[in-house]
Design an enzyme around this catalytic site. Structure first.
Site, mmCIF file in Angstrom:
data_model
loop_
_atom_site.group_PDB
_atom_site.id
_atom_site.type_symbol
_atom_site.label_atom_id
_atom_site.label_comp_id
_atom_site.label_asym_id
_atom_site.label_seq_id
_atom_site.Cartn_x
_atom_site.Cartn_y
_atom_site.Cartn_z
ATOM 1 N N SER A 134 -5.620 3.264 5.032
ATOM 2 C CA SER A 134 -5.136 2.622 3.811
ATOM 3 C C SER A 134 -6.263 1.989 3.021
ATOM 4 C CB SER A 134 -4.056 1.574 4.144
ATOM 5 O OG SER A 134 -3.290 1.254 3.016
ATOM 6 N N SER A 137 0.792 -1.240 0.000
ATOM 7 C CA SER A 137 0.000 0.000 0.000
ATOM 8 C C SER A 137 0.817 1.280 0.000
ATOM 9 C CB SER A 137 -0.956 0.001 1.192
ATOM 10 O OG SER A 137 -2.041 -0.875 0.961
ATOM 11 N N LYS A 142 -0.038 3.770 -2.614
ATOM 12 C CA LYS A 142 -1.054 4.815 -2.465
ATOM 13 C C LYS A 142 -0.468 6.218 -2.342
ATOM 14 C CE LYS A 142 -4.303 1.468 -0.655
ATOM 15 N NZ LYS A 142 -4.572 0.625 0.499
ATOM 16 N N LYS A 150 3.654 6.609 4.944
ATOM 17 C CA LYS A 150 2.710 5.554 4.567
ATOM 18 C C LYS A 150 3.253 4.148 4.830
ATOM 19 C CE LYS A 150 -1.180 4.124 2.817
ATOM 20 N NZ LYS A 150 -1.084 2.897 3.647
#
Length: 297
Positions: free
Chosen positions: A132, A70, A73, A248
């Site tokens: 997320s 993720s 993202k 992140k």
């Protein structure tokens, strides 16, 4: 007590020698500082740089391509924020396809978007980056891609992700998904992800979102009422490592445990990434080690 000529000469010689030692000591070169030991991390790959100067501070397989989970993202958000005439308050209606996508993908993390709700682009960015949410990622790809069908719009959006990677000089990066649940060709490197995050952090909205530990957002329901959505950030460095400003987390069967991180202390910002760490606690420990090291370099 009498002191003969020889005794005087002996005392004088001692005094001159002592003076010479003191003089030499005063101008002697300072001892070299001990070399800062390079940290050992469990992650298969890592990279850290000074965000202000771009200087590399740590590398471990920094240019080896790996699945990113993720952390993908970050690019999803970067593409959205790079749209011309972006209206962060424009509304997106949550479609059943977004929630079905969560159900059909075991590794899909969710912002728990509810079909029929109207959420703003800004709120979708929070849903994308804090819990997320793959559903939020799908909604943004559907909104900002081009085409007459949802599939065409998603394909178009992923194309924008790759075009942006190319424009940023991320030569070891490729996306085949909007959220990191790839189909065999979704990859990047610790160096590229760090450069991507550094660029994304130039957007004030991005900085605000990824630096938020928890948020409560009011969204409009299908019936015209409202509900509150609460999202907590999966990045546990926020609140546990002084100066953390983002960015992140990521995980997956192939990606294992990833983290792109940044912190600022005394006007210096250190930013970096670890890929394929062995667990959530270990990726956090890896990041803390590398931040500590980066601030001392």
């Amino acid at each position: 007590m009498k002191t003969g000529i020889k005794g005087i000469r002996r005392v004088s010689a001692v005094a001159i020698t002592a003076g010479a030692v003191l003089t030499a000591g005063a101008f002697a070169a300072p001892a070299q500082a001990a070399t800062l030991p390079t940290p050992t991390i469990t992650a298969a790959g890592g990279f850290v740089m000074n965000n202000g100067t771009g200087k590399s501070l740590f590398t471990k397989a920094a240019d080896t391509r790996r699945s990113t989970g993720s952390t993908t993202k970050i690019m999803t958000a970067r593409v959205v924020l790079g749209q011309p005439n972006l209206n962060l308050d424009s509304k997106v209606t949550v479609q059943k396809a977004y929630s079905d996508y969560i159900v059909n993908n075991n590794w899909a993390s969710s912002a728990r978007l509810i079909v029929g709700d109207k959420v703003s682009v800004r709120q979708l960015l929070y849903g994308l980056m804090l819990p997320s949410g793959c559903d939020a990622a799908y909604a943004l790809a559907d909104k900002f891609g081009s085409g007459s069908t949802r599939d065409a719009r998603v394909k178009s959006f992923i194309g924008k992700m790759n075009a942006t990677a190319k424009s940023l000089g991320l030569t070891n990066t490729h996306f085949d998904s909007f959220d990191g649940i790839g189909r065999g060709s979704n990859y990047s490197t610790p160096r590229d992800l760090t450069k991507l995050a550094s660029n994304a952090m130039k957007y004030s909205t991005f900085r605000t979102v990824v630096g938020t530990k928890s948020t409560k957002q009011k969204v409009t329901t299908k019936s015209g009422g409202y509900r509150y959505m609460t999202w907590d950030n999966t990045n546990t460095l926020l609140g546990s490592y002084a100066g953390t400003i983002g960015v992140k987390t990521g995980s997956g069967p192939e990606a294992k445990y990833c983290l792109v991180f940044a912190a600022t202390r005394n006007g210096k910002t250190v930013i970096g990434a670890v890929l394929a760490s062995s667990s959530v606690p270990n990726r956090t420990a890896d990041a803390k080690k590398l931040l500590d090291y980066g601030f001392k370099k």
